[in-house]
Design a protein around this motif. Structure first.
Motif, PDB file in Angstrom:
ATOM      1  N   GLU A  80     -12.431  60.676   0.072  1.00 12.35           N
ATOM      2  CA  GLU A  80     -12.627  59.941  -1.177  1.00 12.35           C
ATOM      3  C   GLU A  80     -11.289  59.565  -1.819  1.00 12.35           C
ATOM      4  OE1 GLU A  80     -15.458  58.770  -2.562  1.00 12.35           O
ATOM      5  OE2 GLU A  80     -16.533  59.497  -0.791  1.00 12.35           O
ATOM      6  N   PHE A  81     -10.319  60.464  -1.766  1.00 11.25           N
ATOM      7  CA  PHE A  81      -8.993  60.219  -2.341  1.00 11.25           C
ATOM      8  C   PHE A  81      -8.312  59.026  -1.663  1.00 11.25           C
ATOM      9  CE2 PHE A  81      -4.358  61.140  -2.267  1.00 11.25           C
ATOM     10  CZ  PHE A  81      -4.102  61.141  -3.627  1.00 11.25           C
ATOM     11  N   TRP A  82      -8.529  58.861  -0.352  1.00  8.85           N
ATOM     12  CA  TRP A  82      -7.870  57.802   0.403  1.00  8.85           C
ATOM     13  C   TRP A  82      -8.607  56.470   0.355  1.00  8.85           C
ATOM     14  CZ3 TRP A  82      -6.896  61.864   4.670  1.00  8.85           C
ATOM     15  CH2 TRP A  82      -5.698  62.533   4.410  1.00  8.85           C
ATOM     16  N   LYS A  83      -9.757  56.402  -0.289  1.00 11.12           N
ATOM     17  CA  LYS A  83     -10.433  55.113  -0.424  1.00 11.12           C
ATOM     18  C   LYS A  83      -9.630  54.223  -1.364  1.00 11.12           C
ATOM     19  CE  LYS A  83     -15.154  56.445   0.531  1.00 11.12           C
ATOM     20  NZ  LYS A  83     -16.503  56.601  -0.040  1.00 11.12           N
ATOM     21  N   ALA A  84      -9.691  52.911  -1.100  1.00  9.40           N
ATOM     22  CA  ALA A  84      -8.964  51.967  -1.954  1.00  9.40           C
ATOM     23  C   ALA A  84      -9.962  51.049  -2.639  1.00  9.40           C
ATOM     24  CB  ALA A  84      -7.974  51.163  -1.129  1.00  9.40           C
ATOM     25  N   PRO A  85     -10.148  51.141  -3.916  1.00  3.09           N
ATOM     26  CA  PRO A  85      -9.645  52.179  -4.824  1.00  3.09           C
ATOM     27  C   PRO A  85     -10.575  53.398  -4.812  1.00  3.09           C
ATOM     28  CG  PRO A  85     -10.839  50.555  -6.095  1.00  3.09           C
ATOM     29  CD  PRO A  85     -10.864  50.088  -4.656  1.00  3.09           C
ATOM     30  N   PRO A  86     -10.024  54.564  -5.096  1.00  2.32           N
ATOM     31  CA  PRO A  86     -10.880  55.761  -5.164  1.00  2.32           C
ATOM     32  C   PRO A  86     -11.712  55.748  -6.443  1.00  2.32           C
ATOM     33  CG  PRO A  86      -8.628  56.314  -5.701  1.00  2.32           C
ATOM     34  CD  PRO A  86      -8.623  54.871  -5.296  1.00  2.32           C
ATOM     35  N   LEU A  87     -12.823  56.425  -6.398  1.00  2.91           N
ATOM     36  CA  LEU A  87     -13.687  56.526  -7.573  1.00  2.91           C
ATOM     37  C   LEU A  87     -13.064  57.469  -8.603  1.00  2.91           C
ATOM     38  CD1 LEU A  87     -17.121  56.846  -5.755  1.00  2.91           C
ATOM     39  CD2 LEU A  87     -16.191  54.831  -6.926  1.00  2.91           C
ATOM     40  N   PRO A  88     -13.419  57.312  -9.874  1.00  2.29           N
ATOM     41  CA  PRO A  88     -12.921  58.243 -10.893  1.00  2.29           C
ATOM     42  C   PRO A  88     -13.255  59.690 -10.513  1.00  2.29           C
ATOM     43  CG  PRO A  88     -14.004  56.383 -11.935  1.00  2.29           C
ATOM     44  CD  PRO A  88     -14.265  56.265 -10.457  1.00  2.29           C
ATOM     45  N   GLY A  89     -12.303  60.563 -10.725  1.00  2.00           N
ATOM     46  CA  GLY A  89     -12.468  61.968 -10.369  1.00  2.00           C
ATOM     47  C   GLY A  89     -11.972  62.292  -8.968  1.00  2.00           C
ATOM     48  N   PHE A 111       6.369  71.499  -6.651  1.00  2.00           N
ATOM     49  CA  PHE A 111       5.271  70.537  -6.704  1.00  2.00           C
ATOM     50  C   PHE A 111       5.267  69.796  -8.039  1.00  2.00           C
ATOM     51  CE2 PHE A 111       0.848  69.364  -7.649  1.00  2.00           C
ATOM     52  CZ  PHE A 111       0.544  68.617  -6.525  1.00  2.00           C
ATOM     53  N   MET A 112       5.349  70.539  -9.132  1.00  2.00           N
ATOM     54  CA  MET A 112       5.295  69.907 -10.455  1.00  2.00           C
ATOM     55  C   MET A 112       6.566  69.118 -10.764  1.00  2.00           C
ATOM     56  SD  MET A 112       2.272  70.495 -11.353  1.00  2.00           S
ATOM     57  CE  MET A 112       2.198  69.987 -13.059  1.00  2.00           C
ATOM     58  N   THR A 113       7.703  69.573 -10.275  1.00  2.00           N
ATOM     59  CA  THR A 113       8.965  68.859 -10.496  1.00  2.00           C
ATOM     60  C   THR A 113       8.932  67.492  -9.808  1.00  2.00           C
ATOM     61  OG1 THR A 113      10.163  70.938 -10.641  1.00  2.00           O
ATOM     62  CG2 THR A 113      11.473  68.989 -10.178  1.00  2.00           C
ATOM     63  N   HIS A 114       8.268  67.422  -8.688  1.00  2.00           N
ATOM     64  CA  HIS A 114       8.190  66.188  -7.896  1.00  2.00           C
ATOM     65  C   HIS A 114       6.753  65.686  -7.824  1.00  2.00           C
ATOM     66  CE1 HIS A 114      12.351  66.669  -6.548  1.00  2.00           C
ATOM     67  NE2 HIS A 114      12.076  67.952  -6.470  1.00  2.00           N
ATOM     68  N   LEU A 115       5.996  65.883  -8.883  1.00  2.00           N
ATOM     69  CA  LEU A 115       4.566  65.573  -8.879  1.00  2.00           C
ATOM     70  C   LEU A 115       4.280  64.127  -8.494  1.00  2.00           C
ATOM     71  CD1 LEU A 115       1.663  66.453  -9.358  1.00  2.00           C
ATOM     72  CD2 LEU A 115       1.977  65.937 -11.782  1.00  2.00           C
ATOM     73  N   GLN A 116       4.942  63.174  -9.113  1.00  2.00           N
ATOM     74  CA  GLN A 116       4.651  61.777  -8.790  1.00  2.00           C
ATOM     75  C   GLN A 116       5.007  61.455  -7.348  1.00  2.00           C
ATOM     76  OE1 GLN A 116       2.930  59.685 -10.978  1.00  2.00           O
ATOM     77  NE2 GLN A 116       2.646  58.658  -9.019  1.00  2.00           N
ATOM     78  N   TYR A 117       6.064  62.049  -6.832  1.00  2.00           N
ATOM     79  CA  TYR A 117       6.438  61.862  -5.434  1.00  2.00           C
ATOM     80  C   TYR A 117       5.313  62.355  -4.528  1.00  2.00           C
ATOM     81  CZ  TYR A 117       8.815  62.692  -0.985  1.00  2.00           C
ATOM     82  OH  TYR A 117       9.149  62.712   0.343  1.00  2.00           O
ATOM     83  N   PHE A 118       4.804  63.572  -4.763  1.00  2.00           N
ATOM     84  CA  PHE A 118       3.725  64.099  -3.929  1.00  2.00           C
ATOM     85  C   PHE A 118       2.453  63.271  -4.061  1.00  2.00           C
ATOM     86  CE2 PHE A 118       6.304  68.031  -3.945  1.00  2.00           C
ATOM     87  CZ  PHE A 118       6.419  68.176  -2.574  1.00  2.00           C
ATOM     88  N   ALA A 123      -0.962  59.669  -1.188  1.00  2.00           N
ATOM     89  CA  ALA A 123      -1.806  58.479  -1.329  1.00  2.00           C
ATOM     90  C   ALA A 123      -1.437  57.376  -0.332  1.00  2.00           C
ATOM     91  CB  ALA A 123      -1.713  57.934  -2.748  1.00  2.00           C
ATOM     92  N   LEU A 124      -0.376  57.539   0.436  1.00  2.00           N
ATOM     93  CA  LEU A 124       0.046  56.486   1.366  1.00  2.00           C
ATOM     94  C   LEU A 124      -1.078  56.010   2.294  1.00  2.00           C
ATOM     95  CD1 LEU A 124       3.669  57.656   2.272  1.00  2.00           C
ATOM     96  CD2 LEU A 124       3.025  55.547   1.076  1.00  2.00           C
ATOM     97  N   PRO A 125      -1.906  56.895   2.850  1.00  2.00           N
ATOM     98  CA  PRO A 125      -2.984  56.398   3.725  1.00  2.00           C
ATOM     99  C   PRO A 125      -4.006  55.519   2.999  1.00  2.00           C
ATOM    100  CG  PRO A 125      -2.589  58.717   4.136  1.00  2.00           C
ATOM    101  CD  PRO A 125      -1.810  58.350   2.902  1.00  2.00           C
ATOM    102  N   ARG A 126      -4.046  55.580   1.702  1.00  2.00           N
ATOM    103  CA  ARG A 126      -4.974  54.757   0.909  1.00  2.00           C
ATOM    104  C   ARG A 126      -4.701  53.270   1.133  1.00  2.00           C
ATOM    105  NH1 ARG A 126      -4.662  56.348  -5.121  1.00  2.00           N
ATOM    106  NH2 ARG A 126      -5.676  58.212  -4.326  1.00  2.00           N
TER     107      ARG A 126
END
Length: 133
Positions: A80-89, A111-118, A123-126
């Motif tokens: 579900e996360f990799w669907k383009a676009p994913p559903l809310p949630g 993880f939190m320091t680089h949150l947007q990077y992760f 999300a790249l496969p999306r």
């Protein structure tokens, strides 16, 4: 269920090449070097990031192999996360943990320091059409 796991593992296998193809994303992670667990609950991958690149992905879990943090989700959550676009949630790593579809454990500082990077790396496969159904 095993075919879902196989598909998810195959998609995770594309991450190093997808990341290497995105010079801006690699540059954003240039100060990141960490070993972590990523993938599904049952079969996580030991992933080593070095200066913004994925330099190793080893199927796990492996006894006595260290890692700083773990982000694992159900095969359904990844699909579900990799669907383009994913559903809310299903659109965000932290939303998946809130719903109980994912687990974030360990030392959360890298993880939190680089949150947007992760978020962007995972999300790249999306944005690359893959068979998720």
């Amino acid at each position: 269920m095993d075919s879902d796991q196989t598909r998810i593992s195959a998609i995770f296998g594309t991450l190093p090449a997808l990341l290497n193809a995105d010079a801006a994303l690699v540059a954003r992670g240039c100060r990141l070097s960490v070993q972590c667990l990523l993938g599904t609950m049952d079969r996580p991958l030991h992933v080593t990031f070095a200066t913004g690149r994925i330099i190793d992905m080893t199927p796990g879990p492996l006894l006595m192999r260290s890692w700083r943090f773990s982000y694992r989700a159900s095969p359904l959550a990844w699909a579900e996360f990799w669907k383009a676009p994913p559903l809310p949630g299903w659109h965000d790593l932290l939303a998946l943990t809130k719903s109980g579809e994912a687990v974030l454990e360990g030392d959360l500082l890298p993880f939190m320091t680089h949150l947007q990077y992760f978020k962007d790396v995972l999300a790249l496969p999306r944005f690359k059409p893959l068979a998720l159904a």
